[in-house]
Design an enzyme around this catalytic site. Structure first.
Site, PDB file in Angstrom:
ATOM      1  N   MET A  30       0.841  -1.201   0.000  1.00 42.88           N
ATOM      2  CA  MET A  30       0.000   0.000   0.000  1.00 42.88           C
ATOM      3  C   MET A  30       0.879   1.254   0.000  1.00 42.88           C
ATOM      4  O   MET A  30       0.409   2.362   0.319  1.00 42.88           O
ATOM      5  CB  MET A  30      -0.936   0.007   1.207  1.00 42.88           C
ATOM      6  CG  MET A  30      -1.915  -1.178   1.169  1.00 42.88           C
ATOM      7  SD  MET A  30      -3.433  -0.879   2.063  1.00 42.88           S
ATOM      8  CE  MET A  30      -2.807  -0.638   3.715  1.00 42.88           C
ATOM      9  N   LEU A  33       6.642   3.257   1.421  1.00 39.54           N
ATOM     10  CA  LEU A  33       7.591   2.143   1.454  1.00 39.54           C
ATOM     11  C   LEU A  33       8.675   2.317   2.514  1.00 39.54           C
ATOM     12  O   LEU A  33       9.213   3.411   2.708  1.00 39.54           O
ATOM     13  CB  LEU A  33       8.256   1.985   0.083  1.00 39.54           C
ATOM     14  CG  LEU A  33       7.312   1.655  -1.082  1.00 39.54           C
ATOM     15  CD1 LEU A  33       8.112   1.511  -2.388  1.00 39.54           C
ATOM     16  CD2 LEU A  33       6.503   0.390  -0.814  1.00 39.54           C
ATOM     17  N   HIS A  34       8.979   1.214   3.198  1.00 39.52           N
ATOM     18  CA  HIS A  34      10.081   1.175   4.170  1.00 39.52           C
ATOM     19  C   HIS A  34      10.908  -0.074   3.891  1.00 39.52           C
ATOM     20  O   HIS A  34      10.596  -0.838   2.958  1.00 39.52           O
ATOM     21  CB  HIS A  34       9.536   1.230   5.607  1.00 39.52           C
ATOM     22  CG  HIS A  34       8.466   0.195   5.886  1.00 39.52           C
ATOM     23  ND1 HIS A  34       8.709  -1.155   5.847  1.00 39.52           N
ATOM     24  CD2 HIS A  34       7.149   0.322   6.185  1.00 39.52           C
ATOM     25  CE1 HIS A  34       7.600  -1.823   6.147  1.00 39.52           C
ATOM     26  NE2 HIS A  34       6.625  -0.942   6.333  1.00 39.52           N
ATOM     27  N   HIS A  37       9.140  -3.467   3.229  1.00 41.29           N
ATOM     28  CA  HIS A  37       8.628  -3.673   1.869  1.00 41.29           C
ATOM     29  C   HIS A  37       9.773  -4.031   0.917  1.00 41.29           C
ATOM     30  O   HIS A  37       9.656  -4.938   0.097  1.00 41.29           O
ATOM     31  CB  HIS A  37       7.988  -2.388   1.340  1.00 41.29           C
ATOM     32  CG  HIS A  37       6.772  -1.934   2.092  1.00 41.29           C
ATOM     33  ND1 HIS A  37       6.711  -0.723   2.738  1.00 41.29           N
ATOM     34  CD2 HIS A  37       5.563  -2.512   2.274  1.00 41.29           C
ATOM     35  CE1 HIS A  37       5.522  -0.567   3.285  1.00 41.29           C
ATOM     36  NE2 HIS A  37       4.805  -1.641   3.034  1.00 41.29           N
ATOM     37  N   GLY A 147       4.902 -10.294   3.657  1.00 42.34           N
ATOM     38  CA  GLY A 147       5.672 -10.263   4.895  1.00 42.34           C
ATOM     39  C   GLY A 147       4.997 -11.051   6.007  1.00 42.34           C
ATOM     40  O   GLY A 147       3.769 -11.018   6.140  1.00 42.34           O
ATOM     41  N   GLN A 148       5.818 -11.718   6.809  1.00 41.67           N
ATOM     42  CA  GLN A 148       5.292 -12.413   7.997  1.00 41.67           C
ATOM     43  C   GLN A 148       4.666 -11.413   8.971  1.00 41.67           C
ATOM     44  O   GLN A 148       3.860 -11.782   9.819  1.00 41.67           O
ATOM     45  CB  GLN A 148       6.415 -13.194   8.685  1.00 41.67           C
ATOM     46  CG  GLN A 148       5.911 -14.076   9.834  1.00 41.67           C
ATOM     47  CD  GLN A 148       6.994 -14.464  10.800  1.00 41.67           C
ATOM     48  OE1 GLN A 148       8.058 -14.933  10.386  1.00 41.67           O
ATOM     49  NE2 GLN A 148       6.760 -14.268  12.091  1.00 41.67           N
ATOM     50  N   ASP A 150       2.331  -9.504   8.521  1.00 44.23           N
ATOM     51  CA  ASP A 150       0.887  -9.702   8.432  1.00 44.23           C
ATOM     52  C   ASP A 150       0.627 -11.196   8.290  1.00 44.23           C
ATOM     53  O   ASP A 150       0.208 -11.677   7.225  1.00 44.23           O
ATOM     54  CB  ASP A 150       0.330  -8.917   7.248  1.00 44.23           C
ATOM     55  CG  ASP A 150       0.551  -7.426   7.420  1.00 44.23           C
ATOM     56  OD1 ASP A 150      -0.267  -6.773   8.067  1.00 44.23           O
ATOM     57  OD2 ASP A 150       1.598  -6.925   6.949  1.00 44.23           O
ATOM     58  N   GLN A 153      -2.672 -12.494   7.083  1.00 46.99           N
ATOM     59  CA  GLN A 153      -2.847 -12.229   5.655  1.00 46.99           C
ATOM     60  C   GLN A 153      -2.211 -13.355   4.825  1.00 46.99           C
ATOM     61  O   GLN A 153      -2.804 -13.848   3.870  1.00 46.99           O
ATOM     62  CB  GLN A 153      -2.203 -10.883   5.336  1.00 46.99           C
ATOM     63  CG  GLN A 153      -2.107 -10.542   3.880  1.00 46.99           C
ATOM     64  CD  GLN A 153      -1.709  -9.085   3.680  1.00 46.99           C
ATOM     65  OE1 GLN A 153      -2.543  -8.199   3.753  1.00 46.99           O
ATOM     66  NE2 GLN A 153      -0.448  -8.832   3.436  1.00 46.99           N
ATOM     67  N   ARG A 187       2.287   2.618   9.365  1.00 45.18           N
ATOM     68  CA  ARG A 187       1.469   3.316  10.370  1.00 45.18           C
ATOM     69  C   ARG A 187       2.290   3.840  11.551  1.00 45.18           C
ATOM     70  O   ARG A 187       1.745   4.589  12.361  1.00 45.18           O
ATOM     71  CB  ARG A 187       0.360   2.392  10.885  1.00 45.18           C
ATOM     72  CG  ARG A 187      -0.725   2.121   9.849  1.00 45.18           C
ATOM     73  CD  ARG A 187      -1.910   1.380  10.441  1.00 45.18           C
ATOM     74  NE  ARG A 187      -3.058   1.397   9.562  1.00 45.18           N
ATOM     75  CZ  ARG A 187      -3.396   0.420   8.713  1.00 45.18           C
ATOM     76  NH1 ARG A 187      -2.661  -0.675   8.638  1.00 45.18           N
ATOM     77  NH2 ARG A 187      -4.469   0.526   7.944  1.00 45.18           N
TER      78      ARG A 187
HETATM   79  P1  AMP Z   1       1.468  -2.943   3.487  1.00 43.53           P
HETATM   80  O1  AMP Z   1       1.963  -1.872   2.573  1.00 43.53           O
HETATM   81  O2  AMP Z   1       1.488  -2.576   4.925  1.00 43.53           O
HETATM   82  O3  AMP Z   1       0.158  -3.524   3.012  1.00 43.53           O
HETATM   83  O4  AMP Z   1       2.510  -4.130   3.370  1.00 43.53           O
HETATM   84  C1  AMP Z   1       2.867  -4.663   2.122  1.00 43.53           C
HETATM   85  C2  AMP Z   1       3.678  -5.926   2.355  1.00 43.53           C
HETATM   86  O5  AMP Z   1       4.836  -5.619   3.118  1.00 43.53           O
HETATM   87  C3  AMP Z   1       2.889  -6.990   3.155  1.00 43.53           C
HETATM   88  O6  AMP Z   1       3.166  -8.271   2.620  1.00 43.53           O
HETATM   89  C4  AMP Z   1       3.445  -6.817   4.536  1.00 43.53           C
HETATM   90  O7  AMP Z   1       3.360  -7.986   5.319  1.00 43.53           O
HETATM   91  C5  AMP Z   1       4.890  -6.477   4.237  1.00 43.53           C
HETATM   92  N1  AMP Z   1       5.509  -5.785   5.391  1.00 43.53           N
HETATM   93  C6  AMP Z   1       4.998  -4.743   6.082  1.00 43.53           C
HETATM   94  N2  AMP Z   1       5.806  -4.432   7.123  1.00 43.53           N
HETATM   95  C7  AMP Z   1       6.842  -5.304   7.078  1.00 43.53           C
HETATM   96  C8  AMP Z   1       7.998  -5.505   7.875  1.00 43.53           C
HETATM   97  N3  AMP Z   1       8.262  -4.747   8.952  1.00 43.53           N
HETATM   98  N4  AMP Z   1       8.849  -6.506   7.549  1.00 43.53           N
HETATM   99  C9  AMP Z   1       8.605  -7.285   6.465  1.00 43.53           C
HETATM  100  N5  AMP Z   1       7.526  -7.148   5.662  1.00 43.53           N
HETATM  101  C10 AMP Z   1       6.655  -6.174   5.956  1.00 43.53           C
END
Ligand code: AMP
Length: 285
Positions: A30, A33-34, A37, A147-148, A150, A153, A187
């Site tokens: 979404m 990006l960090h 991601h 990512g683990q 979530d 998910q 977040r």
């Molecule tokens: P999001 O943008 O939050 O929907 O996350 C996109 C993808 O990045 C999902 O598969 C998340 O599980 C993964 N993700 C989010 N935060 C982390 C993290 N700290 N470490 C690894 N993967 C992550």
């Protein structure tokens, strides 16, 4: 890096790539990006030729009253970060392209989609499963990396892939953390300074349970109490759930005899941010 916004153009591009023999890895996000991601992009590149990352703040996975409007949107920075991390194609569709007028089709992964986060976020996993299936149909990846962080998910999407006979392989990347243990999340920018300082407690609770498990405690109510004890001392956090469940069914476990997911969600008191984290005991996802 190529940026594509039209789903039809993305579909044509994937078709052409695959016709020329390339395999495709997809990382759905979404945005905002960090490093978490971006770590998923490197996992994708180990298994596939072309890395596609999608950025889409998916409205159907936000329940009414959640943070859809205020969710951080940082597209310019994201483009730079994705490109530096080796992304080949950035797919950034619009809401109206993904959900045109009269859109009516949804995927509901029953039971496991209603547990844990699904209990307090009605419709969340229905929105996730729907948008991810759409991405699978548009991008047609051989591998999709999640990512683990979530964990539910991942479990829901693996169930969908299995139940609907999809050909994509779901790969799971480890949780990337700040130095103090807080899991990276888009977040985290919502947190006040006091909340941010205290948020490392979330992971400390999980580590405490892990240490007890490794010393032989398999009774989940004891492990749960260890985590709860720590969270109850918090000033700025309230636990929403602390669950120790089976990694396939998400059914609560009394004892850990095989692999278990220890999943927690907390709400912060000042900025009302929902933070999730987890560890897997006795195996992996
Ligand atoms: P999001 O943008 O939050 O929907 O996350 C996109 C993808 O990045 C999902 O598969 C998340 O599980 C993964 N993700 C989010 N935060 C982390 C993290 N700290 N470490 C690894 N993967 C992550």
């Amino acid at each position: 890096m190529k940026t594509v916004s039209s789903p039809q153009e993305m579909k044509n591009l994937s078709f052409t790539l695959q016709k020329s023999g390339s395999t495709i890895g997809l990382v759905p996000t979404m945005g905002a990006l960090h490093k978490g991601h971006l770590s998923l992009l490197s996992l994708a590149s180990q298994q596939t030729d072309v890395k596609v990352m999608s950025i889409f703040v998916n409205p159907t996975q936000f329940a009414p009253g959640e943070d859809l409007e205020k969710y951080p949107r940082t597209l310019e920075d994201d483009i730079r970060r994705a490109e530096n991390a080796g992304c080949d194609i950035l797919f950034v569709p619009s809401v109206s392209d993904m959900y045109p007028v009269n859109y009516s089709t949804f995927v509901d992964v029953e039971n496991i989609g209603q547990r844990l986060c699904g209990a307090s976020r009605p419709g969340h996993f229905r929105g996730v499963a729907t948008v991810v299936l759409k991405f699978f149909n548009i991008v047609n990846p051989q591998v999709a990396v999640f990512g683990q962080k979530d964990a539910q998910q991942v479990i829901v999407l693996k169930r969908m892939v299995h139940d609907l006979n999809l050909s994509v392989h779901i790969e799971t990347g480890p949780i990337i953390r700040e130095n103090d243990g807080l899991a990276l999340s888009s977040r985290n920018v919502y947190l006040t300074n006091s909340e941010r300082r205290e948020a490392s407690l979330i992971y400390k609770g999980l580590i405490k349970a892990q240490a007890a498990f490794h010393s032989g405690t398999v009774d989940t109510s004891q492990l749960r109490s260890l985590i709860l004890e720590l969270y109850e001392g918090a000033l700025y956090l309230t636990p929403e759930y602390i669950e120790i469940v089976d990694t396939l069914t998400l059914e609560p476990l009394e004892r850990i005899l095989d692999t278990a997911l220890v999943a927690v969600a907390c709400r912060t008191k000042q900025s009302d941010t929902r933070l999730i984290d987890n560890i897997i005991l006795g195996g992996k996802l």
